[in-house]
Motif scaffolding. Sequence first.
Motif, PDB file in Angstrom:
ATOM      1  N   UNK A 110      -1.577   7.696 -15.577  1.00 29.09           N
ATOM      2  CA  UNK A 110      -0.532   8.723 -15.669  1.00 29.09           C
ATOM      3  C   UNK A 110       0.757   8.181 -16.301  1.00 29.09           C
ATOM      4  N   UNK A 111       0.758   6.886 -16.613  1.00 28.59           N
ATOM      5  CA  UNK A 111       1.937   6.227 -17.189  1.00 28.59           C
ATOM      6  C   UNK A 111       3.142   6.278 -16.256  1.00 28.59           C
ATOM      7  N   UNK A 112       2.881   6.063 -14.966  1.00 28.05           N
ATOM      8  CA  UNK A 112       3.961   5.957 -13.986  1.00 28.05           C
ATOM      9  C   UNK A 112       3.698   4.731 -13.127  1.00 28.05           C
ATOM     10  N   UNK A 113       4.710   4.317 -12.418  1.00 29.24           N
ATOM     11  CA  UNK A 113       4.536   3.211 -11.489  1.00 29.24           C
ATOM     12  C   UNK A 113       3.824   3.663 -10.237  1.00 29.24           C
ATOM     13  N   UNK A 114       3.217   2.711  -9.541  1.00 31.12           N
ATOM     14  CA  UNK A 114       2.508   3.018  -8.299  1.00 31.12           C
ATOM     15  C   UNK A 114       3.467   3.644  -7.276  1.00 31.12           C
ATOM     16  N   UNK A 115       4.698   3.151  -7.243  1.00 29.86           N
ATOM     17  CA  UNK A 115       5.679   3.694  -6.295  1.00 29.86           C
ATOM     18  C   UNK A 115       5.930   5.182  -6.547  1.00 29.86           C
ATOM     19  N   UNK A 116       5.937   5.585  -7.804  1.00 28.05           N
ATOM     20  CA  UNK A 116       6.133   7.000  -8.137  1.00 28.05           C
ATOM     21  C   UNK A 116       4.975   7.833  -7.606  1.00 28.05           C
ATOM     22  N   UNK A 117       3.757   7.368  -7.822  1.00 25.48           N
ATOM     23  CA  UNK A 117       2.584   8.086  -7.310  1.00 25.48           C
ATOM     24  C   UNK A 117       2.636   8.165  -5.787  1.00 25.48           C
ATOM     25  N   UNK A 118       2.957   7.053  -5.132  1.00 27.23           N
ATOM     26  CA  UNK A 118       2.981   7.022  -3.671  1.00 27.23           C
ATOM     27  C   UNK A 118       4.127   7.841  -3.089  1.00 27.23           C
ATOM     28  N   UNK A 119       5.194   8.016  -3.843  1.00 31.63           N
ATOM     29  CA  UNK A 119       6.293   8.860  -3.374  1.00 31.63           C
ATOM     30  C   UNK A 119       5.813  10.318  -3.262  1.00 31.63           C
ATOM     31  N   UNK A 120       5.004  10.743  -4.232  1.00 34.85           N
ATOM     32  CA  UNK A 120       4.460  12.105  -4.203  1.00 34.85           C
ATOM     33  C   UNK A 120       3.274  12.229  -3.247  1.00 34.85           C
ATOM     34  N   UNK A 121       2.433  11.200  -3.231  1.00 28.66           N
ATOM     35  CA  UNK A 121       1.192  11.228  -2.450  1.00 28.66           C
ATOM     36  C   UNK A 121       1.038   9.882  -1.744  1.00 28.66           C
ATOM     37  N   UNK A 122       1.507   9.769  -0.501  1.00 28.73           N
ATOM     38  CA  UNK A 122       1.541   8.469   0.177  1.00 28.73           C
ATOM     39  C   UNK A 122       0.163   7.868   0.491  1.00 28.73           C
ATOM     40  N   UNK A 123      -0.890   8.701   0.502  1.00 30.95           N
ATOM     41  CA  UNK A 123      -2.242   8.197   0.758  1.00 30.95           C
ATOM     42  C   UNK A 123      -3.225   8.843  -0.217  1.00 30.95           C
ATOM     43  N   UNK A 124      -4.372   8.237  -0.330  1.00 24.62           N
ATOM     44  CA  UNK A 124      -5.435   8.800  -1.172  1.00 24.62           C
ATOM     45  C   UNK A 124      -5.833  10.189  -0.658  1.00 24.62           C
ATOM     46  N   UNK A 125      -5.925  10.333   0.667  1.00 17.44           N
ATOM     47  CA  UNK A 125      -6.292  11.634   1.230  1.00 17.44           C
ATOM     48  C   UNK A 125      -5.242  12.693   0.930  1.00 17.44           C
ATOM     49  N   UNK A 126      -3.970  12.315   0.957  1.00 16.13           N
ATOM     50  CA  UNK A 126      -2.903  13.275   0.626  1.00 16.13           C
ATOM     51  C   UNK A 126      -3.038  13.715  -0.827  1.00 16.13           C
ATOM     52  N   UNK A 127      -3.358  12.784  -1.705  1.00 13.48           N
ATOM     53  CA  UNK A 127      -3.578  13.114  -3.116  1.00 13.48           C
ATOM     54  C   UNK A 127      -4.784  14.041  -3.256  1.00 13.48           C
ATOM     55  N   UNK A 128      -5.872  13.712  -2.582  1.00  6.49           N
ATOM     56  CA  UNK A 128      -7.075  14.539  -2.667  1.00  6.49           C
ATOM     57  C   UNK A 128      -6.842  15.928  -2.073  1.00  6.49           C
ATOM     58  N   UNK A 129      -6.117  16.000  -0.962  1.00  6.95           N
ATOM     59  CA  UNK A 129      -5.853  17.313  -0.370  1.00  6.95           C
ATOM     60  C   UNK A 129      -5.055  18.180  -1.339  1.00  6.95           C
ATOM     61  N   UNK A 130      -4.047  17.586  -1.976  1.00  5.34           N
ATOM     62  CA  UNK A 130      -3.252  18.346  -2.946  1.00  5.34           C
ATOM     63  C   UNK A 130      -4.112  18.757  -4.143  1.00  5.34           C
ATOM     64  N   UNK A 131      -4.959  17.853  -4.582  1.00  6.91           N
ATOM     65  CA  UNK A 131      -5.819  18.116  -5.731  1.00  6.91           C
ATOM     66  C   UNK A 131      -6.860  19.194  -5.404  1.00  6.91           C
ATOM     67  N   UNK A 132      -7.408  19.140  -4.217  1.00  2.00           N
ATOM     68  CA  UNK A 132      -8.519  20.015  -3.861  1.00  2.00           C
ATOM     69  C   UNK A 132      -8.083  21.297  -3.158  1.00  2.00           C
ATOM     70  N   UNK A 133      -6.824  21.381  -2.781  1.00  2.00           N
ATOM     71  CA  UNK A 133      -6.325  22.517  -2.005  1.00  2.00           C
ATOM     72  C   UNK A 133      -6.662  23.865  -2.653  1.00  2.00           C
ATOM     73  N   UNK A 134      -6.409  23.986  -3.932  1.00  2.77           N
ATOM     74  CA  UNK A 134      -6.682  25.247  -4.629  1.00  2.77           C
ATOM     75  C   UNK A 134      -8.172  25.572  -4.602  1.00  2.77           C
ATOM     76  N   UNK A 135      -8.998  24.560  -4.818  1.00  5.08           N
ATOM     77  CA  UNK A 135     -10.445  24.790  -4.808  1.00  5.08           C
ATOM     78  C   UNK A 135     -10.935  25.203  -3.424  1.00  5.08           C
ATOM     79  N   UNK A 136     -10.407  24.563  -2.378  1.00  5.08           N
ATOM     80  CA  UNK A 136     -10.766  24.962  -1.021  1.00  5.08           C
ATOM     81  C   UNK A 136     -10.397  26.427  -0.795  1.00  5.08           C
TER      82      UNK A 136
END
Length: 194
Positions: free
Chosen positions: A36-62
């Motif tokens: 994504x061309x961002x630092x890891x800290x930037x990603x973790x600020x938005x999504x602190x865990x892999x599950x939080x990222x997946x929930x946000x990603x999959x929320x619409x599909x659910x």
Amino acid sequence: MRADAKRNRDHLLTVAGTTIAEQGIDVSMRDIARTANVGLATLLRHFPTREALLEALLHTSFGDLTAKASELETSHAAEDALVSWVRDCVAWTTEYRGVTVLMAAAIDDPESALHASCVTLRAAGARLLARAQATGAARNDIDGDDLFALIAMLAWTGDQPALAPRASHLFGIIASAILTSAGGGRSTGVYGER
């Protein structure tokens, strides 16, 4: 949320979706950030865990799959509604390699970011199953937990390169095992082939 923060979040979700679809859920957060061309800290600020990222990603599909269950409940015969919804769930879960493992674990873990979405999805399937059972179209010795497990099993099969070519055939066998009618989806594939 500020417009630029929303843009950054949306960009991260788009990149994560593509990366996870290509590499599976075990891709590192660092690799997602790099892509994504961002630092890891930037990603973790938005999504602190892999599950939080997946929930946000999959929320619409659910949400879409839950809404689809409600729509099918009122617009299709019980047997057709159940088979169609299970087919859609299996097809969707194979888009993100490995997500079924997380979903299966999250269903029993109230602390998981995916728990609420998985419980809602399971309940939608359980309603379709109960409706089919009430009309005599589905076996009475399975429940929503069993249906969720069967969806996970079929999706896992689709994730396995050696087994993926058999996924449509196996879907038909499982659909026939769930349903009580003779034709019970036996020749219907995961993606709707006949």
